[in-house]
Design an enzyme around this catalytic site. Structure first.
Site: not given
Ligand code: GLN
Length: 191
Positions: A81, A173, A175
C-alpha cells in the site's frame, strides 16, 4: 548459516502487524528505523500507512539511501500500500518523496472515496492453493509497468501486485488477514 534478518520499516503505519505476521511464520523480524539498522537487514518490509508521512520521516531519519543500498545488494524489499507507493518510480500527480526503485507508476487513493476500503478474494501468481483475501484500505493501484516488472495480481483490470526481481509491491494488506502465504512468498525471495 545464520537466520535471515527481516526489517520492518517502523516510521509510521502498520509495522507492528507486519512484524507479528512475519514472526508467525518463523521469520526473525524486527521494526527498524535508523540507517544502521536498515543496513543490517537481509530483507525489508515497507508497511502501509500514509506515504507522504513515511516519506517525510525517511528523509528525517535519513534511511532512504540505506534502503537503496539494500536494493543494490539484492535484498528483497516488499512494499504494501503506502510502501508500494514509496517503491515506485512514478506517482500520478505527485512530487512527494519516494525511493523510486520499482519500474512502475502508481495512482494514490485510486479506488475512489466511495470505496474507501473493501475486501476481495484474488488469485495471485506465485501463491498456490487458491486466492488470497485482499484487504484494500484507501489503496493505490499500479497504472503502468515497464522494464522487468511483472504483474502478479489484478482486480477489475487494475494491477494490484507486482514484482521486479527483488522488489515486491502489493496494493493490499496481507498482514491484516490470517493467511500467511504472501509472507511465505516474500521470504522465498531470499533464496
Ligand atoms: N492512501 C495512502 C497513501 O496514499 C495509502 C493507504 C495505506 O497504506 N493503507 O499513502
Amino acid at each position: 548459516m545464520r537466520r535471515a534478518r527481516i526489517g520492518v520499516l517502523a516510521l509510521q503505519g502498520d509495522f507492528a502487524e507486519h512484524t507479528a505476521a512475519l514472526r508467525e511464520v518463523g521469520a526473525q523480524a524486527d521494526p527498524v528505523k535508523h540507517p544502521e539498522d536498515v543496513a543490517a537487514c537481509d530483507a525489508l518490509v515497507i508497511p502501509g500507512g500514509e506515504s507522504t508521512t513515511i516519506g517525510r520521516l525517511c528523509e528525517r531519519f535519513g534511511v532512504g539511501d540505506a534502503i537503496r543500498d539494500l536494493h543494490r545488494r539484492g535484498a528483497p524489499l516488499w512494499g504494501t500500500c503506502a510502501g508500494l507507493i514509496l517503491l515506485a518510480k512514478e506517482i500520478v500527480d505527485s512530487d512527494q518523496w519516494r525511493l523510486g526503485l520499482l519500474d512502475a507508476e502508481v495512482a494514490r487513493n485510486a479506488f475512489g472515496r466511495q470505496v474507501d476500503s473493501f475486501e476481495v478474494d484474488l488469485p495471485m501468481q506465485g501463491v498456490d492453493d487458491g486466492p488470497v483475501r485482499a484487504v484494500f484500505i484507501r489503496a493505490p493501484y499500479v497504472t503502468r509497468v515497464w522494464g522487468d516488472t511483472q504483474v502478479l495480481a489484478t482486480f477489475e483490470d487494475k494491477i494490484v501486485a507486482v514484482r521486479e526481481h527483488n522488489l515486491l509491491g502489493i496494493a493490499f494488506h496481507p498482514e491484516l488477514t490470517d493467511d500467511r502465504r504472501v509472507q511465505q512468498y516474500f521470504l522465498s525471495m531470499l533464496e
